[in-house]
Design a protein around this motif. Structure first.
Motif, PDB file in Angstrom:
ATOM      1  N   CYS A  41       0.854  -1.189   0.000  1.00 56.38           N
ATOM      2  CA  CYS A  41       0.000   0.000   0.000  1.00 56.38           C
ATOM      3  C   CYS A  41       0.889   1.237   0.000  1.00 56.38           C
ATOM      4  N   CYS A  80      -0.097   3.217   3.771  1.00 60.15           N
ATOM      5  CA  CYS A  80       0.284   2.662   5.081  1.00 60.15           C
ATOM      6  C   CYS A  80       1.494   1.736   4.985  1.00 60.15           C
ATOM      7  N   CYS A 123      -4.357  -0.205  -0.034  1.00 60.29           N
ATOM      8  CA  CYS A 123      -5.104  -1.295   0.593  1.00 60.29           C
ATOM      9  C   CYS A 123      -6.552  -0.833   0.747  1.00 60.29           C
TER      10      CYS A 123
END
Ligand code: ZN
Ligand code: ZN
Length: 214
Positions: free
Chosen positions: A157, A160, A178
């Protein structure tokens, strides 16, 4: 595996036997018969999509050999005791649910039962399929290959930095995210959530408003 062995295996997962496990076991056994697959399976040919968590799933698992950790069992939580069984080789799929009047009919098949719970526990073991269950052929709205994905597929991702398996990433524009960062997620990070050693958790897993990406 006999039906009693399936119930014993289910009860072992559950530490007791209850009517919904019997129902789940009957659903799983019928699926094997309709799809002409030997159950329970060691391999991944059968994919089961259950429509709630709870007792019935233990019965379905015991009967089919499908498990979450094996990636042969998925939950689409509709809050229903129902499941769809997919022969991933042929993509033939069957959805099985309890008969709307199964609870009442159970008493007829368990006249010795002193309460409804025991009537269902025994009746569900004795009732013919057509009194206990309803079923119909279905087609999945997603392809089996997109549901199952391929081993080793991984992405990171861009927000994050957590790893995403099984092609569950999404794109907002050209940004790979994500599903939590793309939102809506099932959780929200608390601003002051700390680790035991006093380090702050990264804020990066907070949900991102998609509008801010452009
Ligand atoms: Zn139970
Ligand atoms: Zn993310």
């Amino acid at each position: 595996m006999t039906f009693d062995q399936i119930l014993t295996a289910s009860a072992a997962l559950h530490d007791h036997l209850c009517p919904r496990q019997v129902l789940g076991a009957r659903i799983g056994v019928l699926a094997g018969r309709i799809l002409a697959l030997d159950l329970p399976r060691e391999d991944k040919r059968l994919l089961t999509i259950v429509e709630s968590d709870g007792c019935a799933v233990d019965g379905i698992s015991a009967a089919t050999g499908c498990r979450i950790g094996k990636r042969t069992l998925r939950v689409e939580d509709y809050g229903k005791v129902a499941a769809t069984f997919v022969d991933t080789l042929t993509e033939r799929s069957i959805r099985i649910a309890p008969h709307p009047r199964a609870r009442e009919t159970a008493a007829i098949y368990a006249p010795e039962a002193t309460d409804r719970w025991h009537a269902q526990l025994l009746g569900y073991q004795r009732m013919p399929d057509e009194k206990l269950l309803v079923w119909r052929a279905v087609v999945l709205t997603a392809t089996v290959s997109s549901i199952v994905s391929q081993p080793g597929r991984r992405a990171i991702c861009q927000r994050c930095e957590e790893e995403i398996s099984n092609e569950r990433e999404v794109y907002l524009g050209s940004t790979l995210l994500c599903r939590a960062c793309a939102g809506p997620a099932y959780y929200r990070s608390l601003p002051d959530s700390g680790l035991p050693d006093g380090k702050r958790l990264s804020q990066s897993s907070d949900n991102l408003d998609p509008a801010h990406l452009h």
